[in-house]
Design a protein around this motif. Sequence first.
Motif, PDB file in Angstrom:
ATOM      1  N   UNK A 387       0.831  -1.200   0.000  1.00 25.21           N
ATOM      2  CA  UNK A 387       0.000   0.000   0.000  1.00 25.21           C
ATOM      3  C   UNK A 387       0.870   1.256   0.000  1.00 25.21           C
ATOM      4  N   UNK A 388       2.031   1.183   0.655  1.00 19.74           N
ATOM      5  CA  UNK A 388       2.942   2.328   0.661  1.00 19.74           C
ATOM      6  C   UNK A 388       3.723   2.430  -0.642  1.00 19.74           C
ATOM      7  N   UNK A 389       3.987   1.288  -1.281  1.00 18.17           N
ATOM      8  CA  UNK A 389       4.573   1.339  -2.627  1.00 18.17           C
ATOM      9  C   UNK A 389       3.628   2.060  -3.579  1.00 18.17           C
ATOM     10  N   UNK A 390       2.339   1.754  -3.465  1.00 13.05           N
ATOM     11  CA  UNK A 390       1.353   2.415  -4.304  1.00 13.05           C
ATOM     12  C   UNK A 390       1.260   3.907  -4.025  1.00 13.05           C
ATOM     13  N   UNK A 391       1.242   4.273  -2.744  1.00 10.26           N
ATOM     14  CA  UNK A 391       1.155   5.692  -2.374  1.00 10.26           C
ATOM     15  C   UNK A 391       2.395   6.463  -2.814  1.00 10.26           C
ATOM     16  N   UNK A 392       3.566   5.838  -2.661  1.00 14.14           N
ATOM     17  CA  UNK A 392       4.804   6.478  -3.130  1.00 14.14           C
ATOM     18  C   UNK A 392       4.754   6.723  -4.630  1.00 14.14           C
ATOM     19  N   UNK A 393       4.306   5.716  -5.375  1.00 13.71           N
ATOM     20  CA  UNK A 393       4.220   5.843  -6.833  1.00 13.71           C
ATOM     21  C   UNK A 393       3.223   6.929  -7.224  1.00 13.71           C
ATOM     22  N   UNK A 394       2.126   7.015  -6.460  1.00 13.90           N
ATOM     23  CA  UNK A 394       1.136   8.055  -6.750  1.00 13.90           C
ATOM     24  C   UNK A 394       1.744   9.445  -6.562  1.00 13.90           C
ATOM     25  N   UNK A 395       2.444   9.649  -5.436  1.00  6.84           N
ATOM     26  CA  UNK A 395       3.074  10.942  -5.176  1.00  6.84           C
ATOM     27  C   UNK A 395       4.084  11.286  -6.265  1.00  6.84           C
ATOM     28  N   UNK A 396       4.866  10.290  -6.683  1.00  9.31           N
ATOM     29  CA  UNK A 396       5.855  10.516  -7.740  1.00  9.31           C
ATOM     30  C   UNK A 396       5.182  10.867  -9.065  1.00  9.31           C
TER      31      UNK A 396
END
Length: 451
Positions: A387-396
């Motif tokens: 879920x944090x990989x997804x959130x990081x990718x979203x922010x990027x």
Amino acid sequence: MKGKLTFSSYATIGVMLFALFFGAGNLIFPAQLGQNAGTNLWPSITGFLITGVGLPLLGIIAMSFSGSRNLQELSSRVHPVYAVGFTSLLYLTIGPFFASPRTGTVAYEVGIAPFINESSQQMGLFIFTLLFFAVVLFFSLKPAKLVDNVGKFLAPGLVVMLAVLLTAAIANPMGGMEAPQEAYTNGSFITGFLEGYNTMDALASLVFGIIVINAIRAMGVTSNTDILRATVKAGSIAILLLAVIYVGIAYLGATSTQVYGTFETGGPILSNAASHYFGIFGSVMLAIAIILACLTTAIGLTVANAEYFHTLFPKISYQKLVVFFATITFVIANFGLSNIISYSIPVLMFLYPLAIVLIILTFLSPLFNHATIVYSSTIAVTFLISIFDGLKSFCDSVGIEYFSWMQPIVVFYEQTLPLYNQGLGWLLPAIAVIIVTGFISHFQRKAPVHA
């Protein structure tokens, strides 16, 4: 004859599965990878093949191995509520949110965009996708065997056309391979591995697996062991075809940069290559084949989503769901191919680890007697990381700083989880949880019961 299929039967099912997999992403992502990887093509395409080819095969086999009737039943081994949420998100991802809109935008970029001037591209996309998804809506409302039959002829026809194009590219490359782009300079294997997520085929395999199993049963195979064996053989044929095409298209992309430079997406690479080798005739023929192939894929995905969500919400008619999904797909398609790809990456970074772990658990399940504690614990740990990989990718992808509440968790993961910065931080924790909870489950079964 029961339980025994001829090679032609395996080939028939394999080609059918290939046609199910072969969509827009199978064309554009290996081409884009080839352009970006350049001289680091071979380690990059090797990583890409693991997630773009290996995982879909394992997904198909896992569905057969599990004996489940569908993905929701398999994922209910974690929890019934999780099963509905995971299956719904997977269907929406390979349907109206990302994969279905991508069929329209890829068909436009390869087939129509080369013939329209730059200033009219947005209007051209709007008009094309309006017509494209109107046709999708028409056929999806009353799905007929006509679409299936057209698909059976289209897939081999498109393969032949690609084979001619790729043979020309190998025999007479457009140019030499350039230096790799930054992401592929170091760690090109891992970058290729993560790029394979974009095909979404591993996710789709968890849906397509049941179609393959039913096709095998329809041929008179009844034994679970024989169904599994037939699934492996038919799946291997489909995956081998995909792998050959991926390598060829990636090579085409890698040798195109000297002549055409790099593109934001993989679509223009194919249209320019067709024009380079075969002129306007080649461009037109490729355009027609890809538009029709994308059309049948979009219809199949729309039908699959409407059928699944109709089982969840039986009070909403199948026809209303088709209209809803076709409309949503049309709207999202008009954000353009590059935006669809950018916004799909966070979802895939979240969803793929959950799908991979479910596949692993399915194969290991007999060792721990399908214990719920192993499934739920492993998925929970994977979820908390992905879920944090997804959130990081979203922010990027949207170019913003990480949310403040994320910072300490991300720093903790970076400092403690092996492979976290490579996008694989979930892998070793998931394996460790499977081992620990598997032993706990084993000893709980062995423990004596006192009155």
